[in-house]
Scaffold this motif. Structure first.
Motif, PDB file in Angstrom:
ATOM      1  N   UNK A 103       4.189  41.257  39.454  1.00 40.14           N
ATOM      2  CA  UNK A 103       3.464  39.902  39.893  1.00 40.14           C
ATOM      3  C   UNK A 103       2.232  39.705  38.755  1.00 40.14           C
ATOM      4  N   UNK A 104       2.203  38.486  38.683  1.00 37.88           N
ATOM      5  CA  UNK A 104       1.014  38.013  37.715  1.00 37.88           C
ATOM      6  C   UNK A 104       0.022  36.942  38.367  1.00 37.88           C
ATOM      7  N   UNK A 105      -1.130  37.334  38.280  1.00 32.05           N
ATOM      8  CA  UNK A 105      -2.160  36.534  39.062  1.00 32.05           C
ATOM      9  C   UNK A 105      -3.043  35.960  38.154  1.00 32.05           C
TER      10      UNK A 105
ATOM     11  N   UNK B  68       3.128  27.856  47.840  1.00 30.46           N
ATOM     12  CA  UNK B  68       2.724  27.866  46.284  1.00 30.46           C
ATOM     13  C   UNK B  68       2.362  29.158  45.772  1.00 30.46           C
ATOM     14  N   UNK B  69       2.040  30.101  46.744  1.00 33.29           N
ATOM     15  CA  UNK B  69       1.513  31.417  46.097  1.00 33.29           C
ATOM     16  C   UNK B  69       0.085  31.256  45.667  1.00 33.29           C
ATOM     17  N   UNK B  70      -0.778  29.970  46.102  1.00 32.14           N
ATOM     18  CA  UNK B  70      -1.832  29.991  45.913  1.00 32.14           C
ATOM     19  C   UNK B  70      -2.964  30.613  46.992  1.00 32.14           C
ATOM     20  N   UNK B  71      -4.065  31.020  46.639  1.00 26.85           N
ATOM     21  CA  UNK B  71      -5.243  31.602  47.528  1.00 26.85           C
ATOM     22  C   UNK B  71      -6.427  31.004  47.054  1.00 26.85           C
TER      23      UNK B  71
ATOM     24  N   UNK C  80      -0.642  33.418  42.336  1.00 24.48           N
ATOM     25  CA  UNK C  80       0.241  34.547  42.204  1.00 24.48           C
ATOM     26  C   UNK C  80       1.705  34.195  41.973  1.00 24.48           C
ATOM     27  N   UNK C  81       2.311  34.586  40.793  1.00 22.16           N
ATOM     28  CA  UNK C  81       3.658  33.964  40.672  1.00 22.16           C
ATOM     29  C   UNK C  81       4.364  35.579  40.121  1.00 22.16           C
TER      30      UNK C  81
ATOM     31  N   UNK D 114       5.904  30.851  42.575  1.00 19.09           N
ATOM     32  CA  UNK D 114       4.864  31.455  43.277  1.00 19.09           C
ATOM     33  C   UNK D 114       5.348  32.445  44.302  1.00 19.09           C
ATOM     34  N   UNK D 115       4.739  33.307  44.756  1.00 14.08           N
ATOM     35  CA  UNK D 115       4.632  34.142  45.712  1.00 14.08           C
ATOM     36  C   UNK D 115       4.116  34.145  46.772  1.00 14.08           C
TER      37      UNK D 115
END
Length: 240
Positions: A204-206, A174-177, A220-221, A227-228
């Motif tokens: 990158x966009x957080x 998902x690119x989630x943290x 982060x996308x 998602x990254x």
């Protein structure tokens, strides 16, 4: 009144004593009188010098302790009474170690302020340790616990705010943290600033949420909104 047996010698007006300048120039002042004659005026001067100070000191003992000061050769009693006179401190002029400077405290606020100024003590000398208004925090007031692996940690401020920081990499899908804080914010997460550690020029966009008091949540996308995964991120969170 207590008796003082120690009397000053040759103290009347016109007493037969050598004047001070001649006495200080006298060779015998260092060597003492040796062969030959010493004039009565010179001997009287030497006697007066010693007896005046002895008489004054003995009178101090008598006045302060109200004990007789006797010329009977009992040096032990004289010493005991001298120490008692110094400790009695009837005039309140001496500080005593055993009283821990309580004489200054007992003299009132003006005396305390004067002593503080004389010792060049600033306002910090009047502050106590603590975290409330008007107090001085010590280093333990800022500690939040040991720094965790990976550079995670935090600290407290005298205002009651808590600053926490950490980081890691986003998830594979998902690119989630998400990372639990070193300690949960007791009341509220006020701000969280996410950081993306990427190669320059890579977009990158957080985004982050302050809804949780227990963990930092970052997503982060890329510029397309995807998602990254595996993206290195960090954060600084502030709360209380």
């Amino acid at each position: 009144m207590a008796n003082n047996n120690f009397k000053a010698f040759g103290i009347s007006n016109g007493a037969n004593v050598t004047n001070q300048a001649d006495y200080e120039a006298l060779a015998a002042l260092l060597s003492g009188f040796t062969a030959g004659k010493a004039s009565s005026a010179q001997v009287n001067k030497a006697l007066r010098q010693g007896t005046v100070m002895a008489s004054v000191l003995a009178q101090f003992i008598a006045n302060t302790t109200t004990l007789d000061v006797l010329d009977n050769g009992d040096t032990a009693t004289l010493l005991t009474n001298l120490l008692a006179a110094l400790k009695t401190n009837g005039a309140g002029s001496f500080l005593q170690i055993t009283n821990n400077l309580s004489e200054i405290a007992a003299a009132g606020s003006a005396a305390q302020a004067a002593a503080q100024a004389a010792l060049a003590l600033g306002n910090a000398a009047l502050r106590t340790v603590g975290t409330s208004t008007g107090r001085i925090p010590d280093m333990s007031s800022f500690l939040l616990g040991s720094m965790a692996a990976g550079g995670q940690g935090g600290f407290k401020t005298p205002t009651g705010h808590i600053v926490q920081y950490g980081g890691g990499t986003t998830g594979a899908v998902s690119g989630g943290f998400t990372q639990n804080y070193t300690v949960p914010f007791p009341t509220q997460t006020l701000h969280i600033v996410p950081v993306v550690y990427a190669t320059l020029g890579v977009a990158r966009i957080a985004t982050a949420s302050t809804s949780s008091r227990t963990s930092a949540n970052i997503n982060v996308v890329d510029i397309n909104g995807n998602g990254v995964a595996g993206q290195a991120v960090g954060y600084i969170s502030i709360g209380y």
